[in-house]
Enzyme design. Structure first.
Site, short mmCIF file in Angstrom:
data_model
loop_
_atom_site.label_atom_id
_atom_site.label_comp_id
_atom_site.label_asym_id
_atom_site.label_seq_id
_atom_site.Cartn_x
_atom_site.Cartn_y
_atom_site.Cartn_z
N ARG A 271 0.83 -1.21 0.00
CA ARG A 271 0.00 0.00 0.00
C ARG A 271 0.86 1.26 0.00
O ARG A 271 2.07 1.20 0.24
CB ARG A 271 -0.91 0.02 1.23
N ASP B 69 5.55 -11.90 10.22
CA ASP B 69 4.78 -10.72 10.59
C ASP B 69 3.31 -10.97 10.28
O ASP B 69 2.55 -11.38 11.14
CB ASP B 69 5.30 -9.49 9.86
N GLU C 215 11.83 -9.87 6.97
CA GLU C 215 10.48 -9.95 7.52
C GLU C 215 9.47 -10.35 6.45
O GLU C 215 9.44 -9.77 5.36
CB GLU C 215 10.12 -8.57 8.10
N LYS D 174 11.96 -1.35 3.14
CA LYS D 174 10.82 -1.98 2.48
C LYS D 174 11.26 -2.47 1.10
O LYS D 174 11.80 -1.71 0.29
CB LYS D 174 9.66 -1.01 2.35
N LYS E 91 2.28 -7.38 16.82
CA LYS E 91 1.61 -6.10 16.60
C LYS E 91 0.26 -6.13 17.31
O LYS E 91 -0.49 -7.10 17.16
CB LYS E 91 1.43 -5.81 15.11
N ASP F 281 10.19 -1.98 16.17
CA ASP F 281 9.92 -1.22 14.95
C ASP F 281 8.70 -0.35 15.27
O ASP F 281 7.59 -0.61 14.83
CB ASP F 281 9.64 -2.17 13.78
N THR G 156 11.79 3.12 9.40
CA THR G 156 11.39 2.46 8.15
C THR G 156 11.72 3.34 6.95
O THR G 156 11.44 4.54 6.94
CB THR G 156 9.88 2.16 8.17
N ASP H 6 8.23 3.15 14.92
CA ASP H 6 8.57 4.48 14.40
C ASP H 6 7.38 5.24 13.85
O ASP H 6 7.54 6.34 13.32
CB ASP H 6 9.63 4.34 13.30
N ASP I 105 11.98 -5.82 4.93
CA ASP I 105 10.58 -6.23 5.04
C ASP I 105 9.99 -6.35 3.65
O ASP I 105 9.77 -5.34 2.96
CB ASP I 105 9.80 -5.20 5.87
#
Length: 363
Positions: free
Chosen positions: A24, A243, A218, A162, A267, A320, A135, A322, A190
């Site tokens: 996204r 994740d 990840e 990413k 998370k 993570d 990130t 941030d 990730d």
């Protein structure tokens, strides 16, 4: 102290820069902030960012779940009955993990305020501060290099890159970033489910052959592909972190039983809040698997809750967290504070949050 009422509101917070992953692109955080109000007038704050591509939850679904189903079931319950409230939240409806997390966080905030204890101490008090990575969104290599150098200049000792949009280009991205930042900075990747299992193994082996010293990868494959994740884990030297696959307690139990990953990213929005996140941390600790505490695009309400758990538990060795740093402004009064890559926990009761500016109630 009993839960007297629940109020639901929204905040819209612009990002400093568009956040881009393999799943996204987002230019603002559109968060739901709940206020669980006790009969004493004390307020507990909770947070739920809609992340439909991961949790399946939208703003409207979060609001409806809290307002129409879960909220009424816990109204009138005694805040001291923490286990009873969490059991009620879990059993109120299937799925809707973000709505559950928002209420869970707010109730824990109230519980901490009731007993005069900050949540990081309630969860174990292992640290008073934790280090987070920053990130780096997926973009052209040159832009990612500049973003990485800026992060290092700001004091971050670990960056999360990413990737997952194009394996060949991903190699160029990571190679360029490593050359720019040197080897004193930890690099985490990730892929956000962007590779197939075989493509992941080929790509990760290339990183290894190039000596890029990647700390962890990840979620390289689709969330549902537990066997694919295990295949990657067993066929590379680099640590693999689950994740999106490590959604809730049941999924984490399956992954650990299968030995499908080396690390787990917890998370709150996936787990359904702090109550279940604690269970995941204990599962992982039992199996000797270290955890990262991660986040969606939460405001500082959610980040403070996640940081409190990360600081409390020694099995959470990486963070993570941030999201609040990525926001162009901070409407949250109180909570954690930031000093370069350090997140500093408050000794105020609960989350230590007293208000959220710009909060607009949903009627």
């Amino acid at each position: 102290m009993k839960i007297a009422s629940i109020r639901i509101g929204k905040v819209s917070i612009p990002l400093k820069k568009t956040f881009k992953t393999a799943l996204r692109q987002v230019s603002s955080a559109e968060d739901i902030i709940v206020k669980v109000i006790a009969d004493t007038g004390e307020v507990g704050f909770g947070n739920a960012p809609p992340t439909a591509v991961i949790t399946g939850d939208s703003q409207d679904s979060i609001i409806a779940a809290i307002r129409d189903t879960i909220g009424p079931k816990i109204t009138g319950m005694n805040v001291d009955n923490l286990e009873g409230i969490m059991t009620t939240i879990d059993a109120a409806m299937l799925h809707n993990s973000s709505a559950k997390a928002a209420l869970d966080i707010a109730v824990y905030d109230l519980f901490g305020k009731l007993h005069g204890i900050p949540l990081y101490k309630l969860f174990g008090g292992f640290h008073k501060s934790i280090a987070t990575d920053l990130t780096i969104s997926v973009n052209e290599p040159e832009e990612m290099v500049q973003d990485s150098l800026s992060a290092v200049k700001e004091g971050y000792k670990a960056i999360k890159i990413k990737v997952g949009t194009d394996a060949a280009l991903d190699i160029k991205r990571v190679k360029a970033i490593r050359a720019a930042v040197g080897y004193d900075v930890k690099i985490r990747l990730d892929a956000n489910q962007g590779w197939s299992p075989k493509e992941a193994v080929r790509t990760i082996r290339k990183f290894e052959d190039l000596g890029l010293d990647i700390e962890l990868i990840e979620q390289p494959v689709k969330a549902h592909d537990f066997q694919g994740l295990k295949y990657v884990t067993q066929n590379v030297l680099t640590d693999i972190m689950a994740d999106e696959a490590a959604f809730g307690t049941y999924e984490v139990f399956q992954l650990l039983a299968m030995e499908a990953c080396n690390l787990v990213n917890i998370k709150l929005m996936k787990a359904g809040g702090l109550h279940n996140a604690i269970k995941i941390a204990h599962f992982a600790e039992t199996m000797g698997i270290e955890c990262m505490m991660g986040c969606m695009l939460e405001s500082k309400v959610g980040i403070t809750a996640a940081a409190s758990l990360a600081a409390g538990k020694k099995i959470v060795t990486k963070a993570d967290l941030d999201a609040a740093v990525l926001l162009a402004e901070d409407p949250v009064i109180g909570g954690v504070t930031f000093a370069q890559d350090q997140i500093l926990l408050s000794d105020q009761p609960g989350l230590g949050i007293t208000d959220v500016k710009g909060w607009q109630e949903v009627m």
